[in-house]
Design an enzyme around this catalytic site. Structure first.
Site, PDB file in Angstrom:
ATOM      1  N   SER A  47       0.867  -1.186   0.000  1.00 45.13           N
ATOM      2  CA  SER A  47       0.000   0.000   0.000  1.00 45.13           C
ATOM      3  C   SER A  47       0.895   1.224   0.000  1.00 45.13           C
ATOM      4  O   SER A  47       2.054   1.154   0.433  1.00 45.13           O
ATOM      5  CB  SER A  47      -0.872   0.001   1.271  1.00 45.13           C
ATOM      6  OG  SER A  47      -1.504   1.252   1.443  1.00 45.13           O
ATOM      7  N   TYR A 105      -1.593  -1.558  10.298  1.00 46.79           N
ATOM      8  CA  TYR A 105      -1.674  -1.647   8.837  1.00 46.79           C
ATOM      9  C   TYR A 105      -0.386  -1.116   8.207  1.00 46.79           C
ATOM     10  O   TYR A 105       0.208  -1.754   7.340  1.00 46.79           O
ATOM     11  CB  TYR A 105      -2.891  -0.842   8.356  1.00 46.79           C
ATOM     12  CG  TYR A 105      -3.178  -0.977   6.877  1.00 46.79           C
ATOM     13  CD1 TYR A 105      -3.833  -2.100   6.376  1.00 46.79           C
ATOM     14  CD2 TYR A 105      -2.806   0.019   5.982  1.00 46.79           C
ATOM     15  CE1 TYR A 105      -4.109  -2.222   5.016  1.00 46.79           C
ATOM     16  CE2 TYR A 105      -3.076  -0.094   4.625  1.00 46.79           C
ATOM     17  CZ  TYR A 105      -3.730  -1.213   4.150  1.00 46.79           C
ATOM     18  OH  TYR A 105      -3.991  -1.334   2.810  1.00 46.79           O
TER      19      TYR A 105
END
Ligand SMILES: NC(=O)c1ccc[n+]([C@@H]2O[C@H](COP(=O)([O-])OP(=O)(O)OC[C@H]3O[C@@H](n4cnc5c(N)ncnc54)[C@H](O)[C@@H]3O)[C@@H](O)[C@H]2O)c1
Length: 252
Positions: free
Chosen positions: A143, A156
């Protein structure tokens, strides 16, 4: 002739937006695809869409953080198809927002188990089959939050940064086996994941489009285009790369 004719691909999170689009694109490019997820309805839909479009696909329920299930599933489908050439690791938990000061240990652990340990387990059990096939490609979904910061996403962010280094570790250790590994760093892509914290996609666009210089959010197909390239021989000199597909999000 498709870019992936004759290949067999194992795609995790294939019931979701991004990996679903990757699985469909791989099927359209001539690969047989094993679609893997923990949600039966969505993963079966992806597999049946591929078949309806004239491709070859199967669906399997498998939690990527469960080593026994991962090994059983990979060994079974690789035996059924006689090989394993391409793995897409895209599974990620959708955790509530916290700083490190408030995040319960069990939430931290779940995010690490799915986003990072799951990728390790799939790679561990896929590599022997890739070696037997004479090589293969890993496409690991990181990401932009694996390279820049965002509030209240410590687990995350930690996993998505680690995904990039795990990818390089695989790329280095297995380069001589003709196994390549690259990560993709998507910007904001229009999938249900974005609706976990914002009620409508219009509100997501209002907030996120101005952060993407290209002037729109990404579509799952934008990531599928990059994944098809990385899975194909057209990217044969690429390994250990971080491929940004982010509409310019990280350049400003
Ligand atoms: N959508 C975005 O804006 C965006 C941006 C950057 C990175 N990503 C990454 O892309 C990947 C796919 O995200 P998406 O937007 O398609 O999300 P999504 O929510 O549409 O799909 C995620 C899928 O993962 C599955 N899954 C969850 N836990 C699993 C487990 N333990 N084992 C197997 N499958 C499991 C879910 O059932 C779901 O189908 C994720 O790794 C995410 O971090 C997404």
């Amino acid at each position: 002739m498709g870019m992936l004719d004759g290949k067999f691909a194992f795609v995790t999170a294939a019931g979701g937006g991004i990996a679903g689009a990757i699985a469909r694109r791989f099927g359209a490019e001539g690969a047989a695809v094993c679609c893997v997820d923990v949600v039966e309805e969505t993963v079966s839909k992806t597999a049946s869409d591929i078949e309806a479009a004239g491709g070859k696909a199967i669906a399997r329920i498998c939690d990527v953080s469960d080593e026994a299930a991962v090994k059983r599933t990979i060994d079974e489908v690789a035996a059924a198809f006689g090989k394993l050439n391409v793995v897409v690791n895209a599974a990620a938990a959708s955790e509530p927002l916290h700083t490190v000061a408030t995040m319960p240990l069990e939430i931290w652990q779940e995010v690490l188990d799915v986003n990072l340990t799951g990728m390790f387990l799939v790679a561990k059990h896929a590599i022997p089959h890739m070696q037997a096939a004479g090589g293969g490609q890993f496409i690991n979904i990181s990401s932009t939050f694996g390279t820049v910061a965002w509030p209240n996403r410590p687990a995350y962010m930690a996993t998505k940064g680690a995904v990039r280094q795990l990818t390089r570790s695989i790329a280095l250790d297995f380069a001589r086996d003709n196994i390549r590994a690259n990560s993709i760093l998507p910007g904001a892509i229009e999938t249900n994941r974005l609706l976990a914290r914002t009620p409508t996609m219009d509100l997501v666009r209002e907030k996120m489009v101005p952060l993407h210089p290209i002037g729109r959010l990404g579509q799952p197909e934008d990531i599928a285009n990059a994944a098809a390239f990385l899975a194909s021989d057209q990217s044969s000199f690429m390994t250990g790369s971080d491929v940004l597909v982010d509409g310019g999000f990280t350049m400003i």
